[in-house]
Write an enzyme that holds these catalytic residues in place. Sequence first.
Site, short mmCIF file in Angstrom:
data_model
loop_
_atom_site.label_atom_id
_atom_site.label_comp_id
_atom_site.label_asym_id
_atom_site.label_seq_id
_atom_site.Cartn_x
_atom_site.Cartn_y
_atom_site.Cartn_z
N HIS A 72 0.96 -1.01 0.02
CA HIS A 72 -0.20 0.16 -0.15
C HIS A 72 0.80 1.08 0.06
O HIS A 72 1.76 1.30 0.61
CB HIS A 72 -1.00 -0.05 1.23
CG HIS A 72 -2.07 -0.96 1.03
ND1 HIS A 72 -3.20 -0.84 1.70
CD2 HIS A 72 -2.22 -1.96 0.29
CE1 HIS A 72 -4.13 -1.43 1.16
NE2 HIS A 72 -3.82 -2.68 0.26
N TYR A 194 -9.68 5.67 6.70
CA TYR A 194 -10.09 6.24 7.93
C TYR A 194 -10.95 7.41 7.98
O TYR A 194 -10.54 8.32 7.39
CB TYR A 194 -8.64 6.74 8.71
CG TYR A 194 -7.66 5.69 8.70
CD1 TYR A 194 -6.76 4.97 8.06
CD2 TYR A 194 -7.46 5.19 10.26
CE1 TYR A 194 -5.72 4.21 8.28
CE2 TYR A 194 -6.73 4.13 10.38
CZ TYR A 194 -5.81 3.60 9.67
OH TYR A 194 -4.93 2.57 9.98
N LYS A 290 0.18 0.41 15.14
CA LYS A 290 1.43 0.18 15.53
C LYS A 290 1.81 -1.11 16.49
O LYS A 290 2.93 -1.35 16.61
CB LYS A 290 1.91 1.31 16.23
CG LYS A 290 1.78 2.60 15.57
CD LYS A 290 3.10 2.62 14.68
CE LYS A 290 2.93 3.82 13.58
NZ LYS A 290 3.57 3.18 12.14
N TYR A 378 3.11 7.09 10.43
CA TYR A 378 2.33 6.01 9.98
C TYR A 378 3.34 4.75 9.12
O TYR A 378 3.24 3.64 9.36
CB TYR A 378 1.12 6.20 9.09
CG TYR A 378 0.25 5.38 8.68
CD1 TYR A 378 -0.99 5.25 9.39
CD2 TYR A 378 0.22 4.03 7.78
CE1 TYR A 378 -2.04 4.28 9.47
CE2 TYR A 378 -0.59 2.94 7.72
CZ TYR A 378 -1.71 3.16 8.38
OH TYR A 378 -2.64 2.12 8.24
C1 PHB Z 1 -6.73 -4.06 10.27
O1 PHB Z 1 -6.25 -4.32 9.13
O2 PHB Z 1 -7.15 -4.79 11.31
C2 PHB Z 1 -6.26 -2.73 10.88
C3 PHB Z 1 -5.48 -1.78 9.85
C4 PHB Z 1 -5.29 -0.70 10.38
C5 PHB Z 1 -5.47 -0.18 11.75
C6 PHB Z 1 -6.16 -0.70 12.63
C7 PHB Z 1 -6.37 -2.21 12.09
O3 PHB Z 1 -5.17 0.97 12.16
#
Ligand code: PHB
Length: 382
Positions: A72, A194, A290, A378
């Site tokens: 990604h 998000y 994280k 991130y």
């Molecule tokens: C997940 O894929 O479960 C996942 C991905 C990103 C996040 C939290 C959980 O910030």
Amino acid sequence: MFATVAIVGAGPAGLLLARMLHNAGIDSIVLEHRDRAYVEHRQRAGMLEQGTVDALRACGAAERLDREGLVHHGIELRFDHQSHHLDFPALTGGRSVMIYAQTEIVKDLVALQLAEGGPLLFEAEAIAIEDDMLTFVRDGVEEKLGFDFVVGCDGFHGISRAAIPDARVYERDYPYSWLGILADVPPSCEELIYAHSDRGFALHSMRSPTVSRLYLQVPNDTDPDDWPDDRIWDELDARFAVDADWKLMRGPITQKAVTPMRSFVTEPMRHGRLFLAGDAAHIVPPTGAKGLNLAIADVVTLAKALQHWFTTGSPDLLNTYSDTCLRRVWRAEHFSYFMTTLLHRAPDQTPFDTRLQLSQLHRIADSRHAAAELAENYAGLP
Ligand code: PHB
Ligand code: APR
């Protein structure tokens, strides 16, 4: 029984440490309270920073990851019915992340350990750690394991942390939880979304090209049974709503669970021959994904320190282990707290609070500097 390094817990931290020590010619025994199926099917976030991928590659545990992992190059932030793409390589000098489920990392590491590593004992519960001896219970019988070093990789509910006297604890609980689902439907997005909304936070993630992982912010103590499938999809639709041609694909929900959110750090992460790694020492809310990356960074640091000790006799890296890890841990604590409070709606949230959140989100969308700060954290600081 004796092991040079006794490892408590076969989560990603304990398993990777065993693998790295094996490659360095240092013997270890891993004790795991649960059975193999349980540890291989526990759902957790699966976003891997470059450093995590590099660590798995370096120890020969990335063959399937390299075939099946999804690269990604950014994430999408959604707020005010608009979407904003953060381009990680452009903002971070070339870094990206990889999506590969934690269950799969654990399966890969367990298989390697059983094929070529030292003993990995399932259904073996550590019950006491003393100076150079660990007591565990297997098949209802107490056994002793002597060691030169013991590493507590036994997660937040383990016993190792309590063996560090005079530890300082820092923590914070959040007034909301996540309702997470797995659904047999291709992801409706190429990148993670998000979403900030008046109805609360939502996250669209994925496990594979055919399995989606989605989350909804819900009140603490929510009963998943109060959320039939249609209610979940309707709420996700409402929170992801955007002024663009985009549709959330629905499919059969195969798993549903509620997870609380917590920030937690214990200091120091070492006492004598005992070292803590991963969730045993620190917890972050999942908003920045994280947890796994911190666990892996801890054991990479520890494996190097142990190797340095056994090859040179110098305790220098063992002595700096805790401080080295805690520096990274606190950065991730801050970032996870920032992402969480930026995107969630607190039960006592005022219109003023919401305006501040939106102002910061617009700042990230409009300013390369603000976006780069988020992207660097991130994608993972070196
Ligand atoms: C997940 O894929 O479960 C996942 C991905 C990103 C996040 C939290 C959980 O910030
Ligand atoms: N004896 C033996 N094993 C134990 C004991 C005990 N007394 N207590 C706990 N365990 C085991 C648990 O059953 C679990 O399998 O320790 C393991 C800890 O694994 P994780 O919880 O996965 O912790 P860690 O390896 O640090 O991985 C951190 O997990 O929660 C996520 O976000 C976090 O992704 C991160 C990762």
